[in-house]
Design an enzyme around this catalytic site. Sequence first.
Site, mmCIF file in Angstrom:
data_model
loop_
_atom_site.group_PDB
_atom_site.id
_atom_site.type_symbol
_atom_site.label_atom_id
_atom_site.label_comp_id
_atom_site.label_asym_id
_atom_site.label_seq_id
_atom_site.Cartn_x
_atom_site.Cartn_y
_atom_site.Cartn_z
ATOM 1 N N GLY A 109 62.962 22.004 47.752
ATOM 2 C CA GLY A 109 62.504 22.754 46.578
ATOM 3 C C GLY A 109 63.409 23.938 46.302
ATOM 4 N N GLY A 113 63.439 25.899 42.767
ATOM 5 C CA GLY A 113 62.206 26.492 42.251
ATOM 6 C C GLY A 113 62.240 28.007 42.271
ATOM 7 N N TYR A 157 44.977 23.369 44.497
ATOM 8 C CA TYR A 157 46.072 24.157 45.093
ATOM 9 C C TYR A 157 45.607 24.759 46.422
ATOM 10 C CZ TYR A 157 49.641 27.881 45.340
ATOM 11 O OH TYR A 157 50.647 28.729 45.726
ATOM 12 N N LYS A 189 46.651 24.102 50.364
ATOM 13 C CA LYS A 189 47.177 25.197 51.197
ATOM 14 C C LYS A 189 46.393 25.311 52.506
ATOM 15 C CE LYS A 189 50.656 26.496 48.753
ATOM 16 N NZ LYS A 189 51.981 26.025 49.213
HETATM 17 N N1 SER Z 1 51.359 32.234 42.448
HETATM 18 C C1 SER Z 1 50.443 31.187 42.800
HETATM 19 C C2 SER Z 1 49.694 30.720 41.616
HETATM 20 O O1 SER Z 1 49.379 31.530 40.780
HETATM 21 C C3 SER Z 1 49.490 31.648 43.839
HETATM 22 O O2 SER Z 1 50.078 31.636 45.093
HETATM 23 O O3 SER Z 1 49.374 29.583 41.540
#
Ligand code: SER
Length: 318
Positions: free
Chosen positions: A8, A11, A143, A147
């Site tokens: 990545g 990014g 997300y 994590k």
């Molecule tokens: N910056 C990320 C987001 O807003 C959070 O870790 O998805």
Amino acid sequence: MKNVLIIGSTGQIGSELTMKLRGIYTKGNVVAGYIPGAEPKGELKESGPSTVVDITNAQQIADAVDKYQIDTIYNLAALLSAVAEAKPQLAWKIGVGGLFNVLEVAREKGCAVFTPSSIGSFGPETPKDKTPQDTVRNPRTMYGVTKVTGELLSDYYFRRFGVDTRSVRFPGLISYVTLPGGGTTDYAVDIYYSAAKGEKFVCPIAAGTFMDMMYMPDALRAAIEIMEADPAKFVHRNSFNIASMSFDPEIIYHKIQEYCPDFRMEYQVDPLRQGIAESWPNSLDDTCAREEWGWKPEYDLDAMTRDMLEKLRARFNR
Ligand code: SER
């Protein structure tokens, strides 16, 4: 000497981390891994080796590790929070399936692995202020689910197989180099672009919504320092709370107005991002990172604002 693979590398974090690592490990290989369609360009391309590494393809990871004798992998592939809600299956495939591939290669070939976690690993039942290192996580977003799973899987690979896994929970990251894409904290980057261009900013997050944020130079230092740290003092590994500043849209708006008095902001709250933001903590307690590997931030909101505006105004000739 370190031979590092960054998965990545083009990014938001990878593009800067790769360049910084190339400045440090000048005698080793710092290999920019990328997926087709996101090739390195300019300095990132010219300054060192790069190779196609799709994190969902374990063989490609193994081949890159063999070819460049990699001993450390920075695994930065992920979909950010808002886009992961639109594509939850893909978010799992990259965030968990991809990490599993990385950990398996690391186990077989003896690599250390850094995988970022996030403030997004917490949820609405988490204590909101000065969120402790060890507390309830229970995220509501895909997300966050990826994590937390990543934290657990990384700790499992350390305990079960001795893979040297380390991680920090990043706040929203702010930088003038590469834009984030599809995150909940992106507004705190976009607001500087609007201010530097002399445009009005339309804020998708409501006034009074506090989130932890960090300037990219501090985040890069954290990612490097934790991998360089002597693990003798580690009680934790995956993943350490780190923090430097917490603000809501009003606070950053007024801070920018100190340097751009004509800057204006209005609200048009995005329900998806607002819901995610409200499920996250206001500010994390980073005592364990400070005690176990010497973490200390350098930038506060004022220092970050001055630097962001200076760099972006120069870019936009204003
Ligand atoms: N910056 C990320 C987001 O807003 C959070 O870790 O998805």
